[in-house]
Scaffold this motif. Structure first.
Motif, short mmCIF file in Angstrom:
data_model
loop_
_atom_site.label_atom_id
_atom_site.label_comp_id
_atom_site.label_asym_id
_atom_site.label_seq_id
_atom_site.Cartn_x
_atom_site.Cartn_y
_atom_site.Cartn_z
N ASN A 49 0.14 7.65 -76.75
CA ASN A 49 0.60 7.45 -75.18
C ASN A 49 0.15 8.76 -74.18
O ASN A 49 -0.45 9.53 -74.65
CB ASN A 49 2.20 7.06 -75.19
CG ASN A 49 2.72 8.13 -75.83
OD1 ASN A 49 2.55 9.25 -75.93
ND2 ASN A 49 3.76 7.71 -76.88
N LEU A 50 1.29 8.80 -73.21
CA LEU A 50 0.89 9.84 -72.48
C LEU A 50 1.77 11.01 -72.33
O LEU A 50 1.72 12.10 -71.80
CB LEU A 50 1.22 9.38 -70.91
CG LEU A 50 0.01 8.14 -70.43
CD1 LEU A 50 0.52 7.81 -69.04
CD2 LEU A 50 -1.31 8.95 -70.43
N GLU A 51 2.64 11.23 -73.54
CA GLU A 51 3.33 12.10 -73.87
C GLU A 51 2.88 13.43 -74.24
O GLU A 51 1.54 13.38 -74.61
CB GLU A 51 4.55 11.55 -74.92
CG GLU A 51 5.58 10.64 -74.38
CD GLU A 51 6.57 10.01 -75.47
OE1 GLU A 51 6.51 10.67 -76.40
OE2 GLU A 51 7.03 9.02 -75.18
N LYS A 52 3.35 14.52 -74.51
CA LYS A 52 2.98 15.87 -75.08
C LYS A 52 2.41 15.44 -76.36
O LYS A 52 2.68 14.86 -77.18
CB LYS A 52 3.73 16.71 -75.17
CG LYS A 52 3.41 18.16 -75.61
CD LYS A 52 4.62 19.16 -75.76
CE LYS A 52 3.99 20.37 -76.27
NZ LYS A 52 4.75 21.43 -76.71
N ASN A 53 1.03 16.00 -76.52
CA ASN A 53 0.26 15.77 -77.59
C ASN A 53 0.01 14.29 -77.94
O ASN A 53 -0.23 14.00 -79.16
CB ASN A 53 0.94 16.40 -79.10
CG ASN A 53 1.08 17.77 -78.56
OD1 ASN A 53 0.29 18.43 -78.22
ND2 ASN A 53 2.39 18.32 -79.16
N ALA A 54 -0.19 13.56 -76.75
CA ALA A 54 -0.43 12.24 -76.60
C ALA A 54 0.41 11.45 -77.79
O ALA A 54 0.21 10.28 -78.09
CB ALA A 54 -1.96 11.98 -77.39
N GLU A 60 2.93 21.34 -82.40
CA GLU A 60 1.37 21.45 -82.14
C GLU A 60 0.46 21.00 -83.23
O GLU A 60 0.52 21.26 -84.22
CB GLU A 60 1.06 22.96 -82.02
CG GLU A 60 -0.43 23.34 -81.33
CD GLU A 60 -0.38 22.89 -79.82
OE1 GLU A 60 -1.44 22.58 -79.46
OE2 GLU A 60 0.69 22.62 -79.11
N PRO A 61 -0.47 19.87 -82.98
CA PRO A 61 -1.18 19.45 -84.17
C PRO A 61 -2.24 20.29 -84.70
O PRO A 61 -2.34 21.29 -83.98
CB PRO A 61 -1.78 18.13 -83.51
CG PRO A 61 -1.74 18.23 -82.06
CD PRO A 61 -0.50 19.35 -81.89
N TRP A 62 -3.00 19.98 -85.76
CA TRP A 62 -3.90 21.07 -86.37
C TRP A 62 -5.20 20.93 -85.69
O TRP A 62 -5.82 22.07 -85.70
CB TRP A 62 -4.08 20.61 -88.13
CG TRP A 62 -4.69 19.26 -87.92
CD1 TRP A 62 -6.31 19.21 -88.02
CD2 TRP A 62 -4.28 18.02 -87.90
NE1 TRP A 62 -6.35 17.68 -88.06
CE2 TRP A 62 -5.25 17.03 -88.12
CE3 TRP A 62 -3.17 17.40 -87.76
CZ2 TRP A 62 -5.15 15.84 -87.88
CZ3 TRP A 62 -2.83 16.28 -87.75
CH2 TRP A 62 -3.84 15.26 -87.91
#
Length: 177
Positions: A49-54, A60-62
């Motif tokens: 979606n449009l949220e932080k980190n999709a 925080e993703p790798w």
């Protein structure tokens, strides 16, 4: 993935290719090649979606989220018709309904074509012809469907054309005589 820096890639093979490639190519040229071939392109976080980190994670993703998540995400495709999401739903529904698509004999109708895939699945009662243009350019209609009698049971464009549009997919069905 559209990464700007080699440091954003996690794939060891990509780093090895960069190291070897720099002996032959400029930094800019090898980075352009890496953008198209790195396995990290298929490993970026799912764009929900449009949220932080999709919407993939609150942490925080790798790997960096692809910047196109604003336009390309699961929520947008669920809410939009036509969309890839709805096309795949229809494709899965058709496959579940038609045993010929599961158990029918397979025949490649364009084995040497570089951008168009055209094949048949058939049994004693029905034949399905599936044609897909895997190109961003419009292609002439291939011979495998020019003289085809049958009905279109699924396609990813809303109208018919005399050619195959970019990334067009069509499924034809006909009763065998």
């Amino acid at each position: 993935a559209n990464f700007d820096s080699l440091n954003q890639y996690q794939d060891v093979e990509t780093h090895n290719i960069y190291r070897i490639g720099r002996k032959l190519f400029t930094h800019k040229r090898i980075m352009k090649k890496i953008k198209h071939m790195s396995r990290d392109n298929a490993r970026t976080p799912m764009q929900w979606n449009l949220e932080k980190n999709a919407g993939f994670s609150s942490h925080e993703p790798w790997l960096k989220v692809n910047s196109n998540y604003v336009k390309i995400n699961a929520l947008h495709h669920q809410e939009s018709k036509p969309s890839l999401y709805h096309f795949y739903r229809a494709l899965l529904k058709l496959r579940a309904k038609e045993e010929t698509l599961i158990y029918g004999d397979f025949k490649d109708l364009l084995p040497k074509h570089k951008t168009i895939v055209c094949f048949a699945r058939s049994d004693k009662n029905y034949e399905f012809i599936i044609v897909c243009n895997y190109s961003k350019k419009t292609q002439p209609t291939p011979k495998c469907i020019t003289d085809l009698s049958g009905e279109i049971v699924l396609q990813n464009y809303e109208s018919n054309s005399n050619s195959l549009r970019p990334y067009e997919a069509i499924v034809y069905k006909r009763r065998k005589m």
